[in-house]
Design a protein around this motif. Structure first.
Motif, PDB file in Angstrom:
ATOM      1  N   ARG A 372      17.047  34.452 -11.086  1.00  0.00           N
ATOM      2  CA  ARG A 372      16.167  35.053 -10.082  1.00  0.00           C
ATOM      3  C   ARG A 372      16.724  36.356  -9.521  1.00  0.00           C
ATOM      4  N   HIS A 375      16.001  39.100 -11.839  1.00  0.00           N
ATOM      5  CA  HIS A 375      14.576  39.407 -11.830  1.00  0.00           C
ATOM      6  C   HIS A 375      14.201  40.260 -10.617  1.00  0.00           C
ATOM      7  N   TRP A 376      14.732  39.912  -9.459  1.00  0.00           N
ATOM      8  CA  TRP A 376      14.439  40.700  -8.258  1.00  0.00           C
ATOM      9  C   TRP A 376      14.972  42.128  -8.413  1.00  0.00           C
ATOM     10  N   HIS A 380      12.866  45.936  -8.605  1.00  0.00           N
ATOM     11  CA  HIS A 380      13.172  47.125  -7.796  1.00  0.00           C
ATOM     12  C   HIS A 380      13.359  48.353  -8.691  1.00  0.00           C
ATOM     13  N   ARG A 469       9.721  40.772   0.430  1.00  0.00           N
ATOM     14  CA  ARG A 469      10.040  40.747  -1.004  1.00  0.00           C
ATOM     15  C   ARG A 469      10.609  42.102  -1.459  1.00  0.00           C
ATOM     16  N   ARG A 470      10.060  43.173  -0.937  1.00  0.00           N
ATOM     17  CA  ARG A 470      10.583  44.487  -1.300  1.00  0.00           C
ATOM     18  C   ARG A 470      12.023  44.644  -0.823  1.00  0.00           C
ATOM     19  N   ARG A 472      14.122  42.126  -0.281  1.00  0.00           N
ATOM     20  CA  ARG A 472      14.908  41.229  -1.144  1.00  0.00           C
ATOM     21  C   ARG A 472      15.232  41.883  -2.466  1.00  0.00           C
ATOM     22  N   ASN A 473      14.249  42.509  -3.092  1.00  0.00           N
ATOM     23  CA  ASN A 473      14.465  43.158  -4.387  1.00  0.00           C
ATOM     24  C   ASN A 473      15.461  44.307  -4.263  1.00  0.00           C
ATOM     25  N   ALA A 476      18.956  42.913  -3.897  1.00  0.00           N
ATOM     26  CA  ALA A 476      19.437  42.405  -5.186  1.00  0.00           C
ATOM     27  C   ALA A 476      19.863  43.541  -6.095  1.00  0.00           C
TER      28      ALA A 476
END
Length: 483
Positions: A372, A375-376, A380, A469-470, A472-473, A476
């Protein structure tokens, strides 16, 4: 009269009491000395300015521990050790004459071919035949090849599961040994631990010569946590072979499959380059020198091909520079399929330049990833490419583990390497570059089918992502050098 333990204990206590006021100064001198030493070593040995800044900051902000971490994880000992073991003999060119090397049909790809030849010091070979295989078919083809082998079987893989896929293959290798076939199996030291108990014990019970690449259960003897042998190929009778992205795991062959992948059967002179790569890895691990003479026909097909053996040793950065060259040479279309897409800034910038000059860029990644965090970070990085005009497709389950790239419907790269820091800098990888309109057309047809089943994720999709989510990405993606 000998002095007793009480006397020495008292003397040591007195010495410690005397030195107690000076301990802060001693600790400061040691910390500064270690930080200066590491800073000088980093500056002289790291080509990536981000790595220099990261390690330098760590050793100054985290005294002593930062230096210990650099010694364990940041010093590349593999290059020196590999050169000591091989003496440069395995990587020699075996009398390659540049005048005899074939050239691709497309004029703009001739420059790419010459560039990759200088990077790898290997010729582009003609007369090869490449058969594309989905994972279950590839697994059965490998089993059949093992059963029919008469002279030798050389197998290298990252993961060799002790499961429904690994056990039958291990038994087939054992049967080959029993009938007099020379079998050598190389499994990565970390990949061998994906199944417990490890398949290594089953292979050894079957009298199969097997080695684990950079393996140790003791942390103080395992300073190569990131330097994994991620290569996946097999050479049979020194005549033909298999390579691609497929590990030996039950998830590939169960019904319905949990994982899909692209593997290939390789026939022709390029098999000699697979042989040389396996021989170098085997010699590094076991000290045994193998025969690398290709024994097959000189002409079996129309594909021009070359092996790209890349890793953090003498082959450092060859794969990354090949990708940069291929992107830069593209005139009409670039297609990329990979499970892990976290390229560095240079690769991203080169793809953006390709988009700006009008090249169509299509990227296919799994909709649901087994990692995951990767993926994140991928989303981005892809956000910026999509804003420049790249086409992003998210493929549905099962998880697509394929690693393939095509350029201008004529150039193909397939093998074990991903688009992340591990594959580009930290792991040992093996890929094939191939020139041929028919082969590229086959792969493009396969990609058309996958894209037809995939979800297009455009700029609107990124804008509709929830703010958290943005964030988080983006967080990451800060770990890109380590993913």
């Amino acid at each position: 009269m000998p002095l007793d333990a009480t006397y020495w204990t008292a003397e040591i206590d007195a010495l410690l009491i005397m030195l107690e006021p000076y301990w802060p100064y001693v600790a400061a001198v040691i910390s500064i000395g270690l930080a200066v030493t590491v800073t000088v070593h980093v500056a002289q040995n790291k080509r990536d300015a981000r790595a220099v800044a990261a390690w330098t900051g760590l050793v100054w902000l985290v005294p002593v521990l930062g230096a210990v971490l650099y010694y364990m994880l940041g010093v590349n000992r593999i290059r020196r050790r590999a050169r000591q073991l091989t003496g440069g003999l395995i990587d020699s060119n075996d009398g390659w004459r540049i005048a005899a090397e074939p050239e691709p049909d497309l004029e703009h790809l001739k420059v790419l071919s010459r560039l990759v030849g200088r990077l790898t010091h290997l010729p582009l070979t003609d007369g090869n035949h490449i058969t594309l295989l989905d994972a279950p078919i590839a697994y059965q083809a490998m089993m059949d090849a093992i059963d029919s082998a008469t002279e030798s079987i050389y197998l290298a893989t990252y993961i060799f599961g002790n499961d429904a896929a690994g056990k039958p293959l291990a038994d087939a290798l054992s049967a080959a040994v029993a009938r007099g076939v020379k079998v050598r199996v190389l499994v990565d030291g970390a990949g061998a631990l994906y199944s417990l108990p490890s398949i290594v014990w089953r292979l050894r019970r079957g009298k199969v010569p097997v080695e684990r690449f950079l393996y140790s259960l003791a942390p103080w003897r395992m300073p190569y946590l990131n330097l994994r042998n991620h290569r996946k190929f097999m050479v049979v009778d020194r005549r033909y072979g298999f390579t691609g992205g497929m590990n030996i795991r039950a998830g590939y062959i169960q019904q319905p499959p949990k994982i899909t992948d692209l593997h290939a059967r390789i026939e022709g002179p390029v098999v000699g380059q697979l042989l040389r790569t396996f021989a170098a890895d085997w010699y590094f691990t076991s000290g045994e020198l193998l025969d690398t003479c290709y024994c097959g026909p000189a002409w079996l097909g129309a594909v021009q091909s070359r092996g790209i053996s890349a890793g953090p040793d003498a082959d450092f950065d060859k794969r990354r520079m090949t990708l940069l060259a291929a992107i830069g040479s593209a005139e009409s279309r670039i297609r990329i399929v990979t499970p892990y897409f976290v390229p560095d800034l240079t690769l991203l910038a080169t793809l953006q330049l390709a988009l700006l000059k009008g090249v169509q860029v299509e990227i296919v990644i799994p909709r649901k990833n087994n990692l995951r965090l990767v993926h994140w970070a991928s989303l981005h990085a892809l956000r910026w490419l999509v804003s420049e005009g790249a086409e992003l497709y998210l493929s549905p389950p099962p998880f697509d583990h394929s690693k393939v790239m095509t350029v201008d419907r004529h150039w193909v790269m397939l093998g074990s390497g991903n688009w992340d820091a591990r594959s580009l800098r930290l792991n040992f990888e093996f890929d094939l570059e191939c020139y041929g309109e028919a082969l590229a057309g086959q792969i493009d047809e396969m990609l058309d089918e996958r894209i037809a089943l995939s979800q297009r994720f455009d700029q609107v999709g990124f804008e509709q992502l929830a703010p958290w989510r943005r964030v988080r990405n983006a967080l990451a993606h800060m770990l890109e050098p380590y993913l």
